[in-house]
Scaffold this active site. Structure first.
Site, mmCIF file in Angstrom:
data_model
loop_
_atom_site.group_PDB
_atom_site.id
_atom_site.type_symbol
_atom_site.label_atom_id
_atom_site.label_comp_id
_atom_site.label_asym_id
_atom_site.label_seq_id
_atom_site.Cartn_x
_atom_site.Cartn_y
_atom_site.Cartn_z
ATOM 1 N N GLU A 109 0.830 -1.215 0.000
ATOM 2 C CA GLU A 109 0.000 0.000 0.000
ATOM 3 C C GLU A 109 0.861 1.261 0.000
ATOM 4 O O GLU A 109 0.347 2.352 0.210
ATOM 5 C CB GLU A 109 -0.898 0.030 1.246
ATOM 6 C CG GLU A 109 -1.790 -1.187 1.427
ATOM 7 C CD GLU A 109 -3.134 -1.043 0.719
ATOM 8 O OE1 GLU A 109 -3.356 -0.029 0.045
ATOM 9 O OE2 GLU A 109 -3.952 -1.971 0.850
ATOM 10 N N HIS A 132 -3.386 2.014 8.747
ATOM 11 C CA HIS A 132 -4.468 1.176 8.217
ATOM 12 C C HIS A 132 -4.533 -0.126 9.010
ATOM 13 O O HIS A 132 -3.505 -0.772 9.231
ATOM 14 C CB HIS A 132 -4.222 0.888 6.731
ATOM 15 C CG HIS A 132 -5.044 -0.245 6.220
ATOM 16 N ND1 HIS A 132 -6.422 -0.236 6.268
ATOM 17 C CD2 HIS A 132 -4.702 -1.436 5.677
ATOM 18 C CE1 HIS A 132 -6.878 -1.378 5.771
ATOM 19 N NE2 HIS A 132 -5.860 -2.125 5.418
ATOM 20 N N HIS A 134 -7.542 -3.512 10.542
ATOM 21 C CA HIS A 134 -8.768 -4.271 10.266
ATOM 22 C C HIS A 134 -9.598 -4.470 11.543
ATOM 23 O O HIS A 134 -9.672 -5.593 12.065
ATOM 24 C CB HIS A 134 -8.401 -5.647 9.684
ATOM 25 C CG HIS A 134 -7.669 -5.613 8.369
ATOM 26 N ND1 HIS A 134 -7.041 -6.714 7.817
ATOM 27 C CD2 HIS A 134 -7.464 -4.593 7.479
ATOM 28 C CE1 HIS A 134 -6.488 -6.386 6.641
ATOM 29 N NE2 HIS A 134 -6.728 -5.099 6.424
ATOM 30 N N GLU A 163 -17.845 9.713 24.493
ATOM 31 C CA GLU A 163 -16.470 10.000 24.051
ATOM 32 C C GLU A 163 -16.357 10.023 22.531
ATOM 33 O O GLU A 163 -15.511 10.730 21.984
ATOM 34 C CB GLU A 163 -15.486 8.928 24.559
ATOM 35 C CG GLU A 163 -15.193 8.965 26.028
ATOM 36 C CD GLU A 163 -16.294 8.314 26.849
ATOM 37 O OE1 GLU A 163 -17.204 7.686 26.250
ATOM 38 O OE2 GLU A 163 -16.266 8.447 28.082
ATOM 39 N N HIS A 204 -13.406 -4.235 4.373
ATOM 40 C CA HIS A 204 -11.945 -4.350 4.402
ATOM 41 C C HIS A 204 -11.343 -3.807 5.704
ATOM 42 O O HIS A 204 -10.752 -4.563 6.467
ATOM 43 C CB HIS A 204 -11.354 -3.641 3.170
ATOM 44 C CG HIS A 204 -9.853 -3.646 3.142
ATOM 45 N ND1 HIS A 204 -9.118 -3.216 2.074
ATOM 46 C CD2 HIS A 204 -8.931 -3.998 4.071
ATOM 47 C CE1 HIS A 204 -7.827 -3.335 2.334
ATOM 48 N NE2 HIS A 204 -7.686 -3.803 3.550
HETATM 49 O O1 2HA Z 1 -1.114 -5.116 4.074
HETATM 50 O O2 2HA Z 1 -4.111 -4.768 4.987
HETATM 51 O O3 2HA Z 1 -4.900 -3.699 2.742
HETATM 52 C C1 2HA Z 1 -2.248 -5.857 4.121
HETATM 53 C C2 2HA Z 1 -3.444 -5.020 4.010
HETATM 54 C C3 2HA Z 1 -3.793 -4.492 2.694
HETATM 55 ZN ZN ZN Z 2 -6.061 -4.027 4.735
#
Ligand code: 2HA
Ligand code: ZN
Length: 240
Positions: A109, A132, A134, A163, A204
């Site tokens: 990324e 980023h 998940h 909050e 995602h």
């Molecule tokens: O690097 O999360 O979106 C792995 C990820 C790609």
């Molecule tokens: Zn990801």
């Protein structure tokens, strides 16, 4: 070695412990120009020049720590230098070089991250971090059509705990599903970054930008807590 690296390592550990970083999920980039410029001023590259498809003129000469492609967050936590790299953007803004420490290819990324750093700079912002990850409950909500609306999702998450509105003042943007790592995803994200500091990618994950990695983590953590409360409240019989 550097205080900033300790913070990256600490946050990477939280991401793993939270269960938001399965396998090699998630990635981090941090602009460390201010902290490291003196130290690395004279340092030559340890890689050849790697071309960047877009022109990132405003980032010319700047230094970024980026997690490595395919690296696990739990390993970044243990050893950020063995699982990430320091890169320098070339003077013409059209390429980058690895300058420290191992020859570790940056996250898949990377171009999206750099593109976002560049667009934020163009917007006059001095953002240092793109994070980023998940987060389970927030991702779960994106499987439900009504929460793909940024305004509706923001209002619902704000209403779960006091909050949330205070921490995530600009609310949350939503980007419909686009393949990970693509320019299209980066472009759609940048549009949302004009209004929000946290963006949810459908089915995602989440992307947060900010001046400080710990604050980025706290923001996502607070939002995800709201998502958890909502899911628990629904299971307990909440009608909405
Ligand atoms: O690097 O999360 O979106 C792995 C990820 C790609
Ligand atoms: Zn990801």
């Amino acid at each position: 070695m550097f205080r900033e690296l300790d913070k990256i390592s600490e946050v990477a550990r939280y991401l793993w412990e939270k269960g938001w970083a399965e396998y090699n999920g998630g990635n981090i980039s941090v602009n460390l120009t201010e902290q490291l410029q003196e130290t690395f001023k004279e340092k030559g590259a340890i890689s050849g020049r790697i071309e960047i498809a877009s022109e990132l003129k405003m980032l010319a000469g700047e230094l970024f720590y980026v997690t490595g492609t395919g690296k696990r967050m739990r390993d970044v936590a243990r050893s950020p230098w063995e699982n990430g790299a320091l890169i320098r953007i070339c003077d013409d803004g059209r390429g980058y070089e690895l300058i420290y420490k191992e020859n570790i290819p940056p996250t898949s990324e990377l171009i999206s991250h750099l593109y976002m750093h560049h667009c934020l700079r163009q917007m006059g912002r001095d953002t240092k971090v793109v994070l980023h990850t998940h987060p389970t409950e927030l991702i779960a909500l994106t499987h439900i059509k009504r929460w793909l609306d940024s305004e509706a999702l923001t209002q619902m998450l704000w209403s779960m705990i006091p909050e949330c509105r205070m921490v995530v003042t600009k609310g949350v943007g939503v980007v419909p599903y686009i393949s990970p790592g693509t320019v299209e995803l980066a472009e759609a994200t940048v549009v949302e970054l004009e209004k929000h500091d946290v963006i949810i990618w459908e089915k995602h994950g989440v992307l947060a930008v900010g001046d400080d990695i710990t604050t980025c983590f706290d923001t996502i953590d607070t939002l995800n807590k709201s998502a958890q409360i909502y899911i628990h409240a629904k299971a307990a019989g909440l009608q909405d």
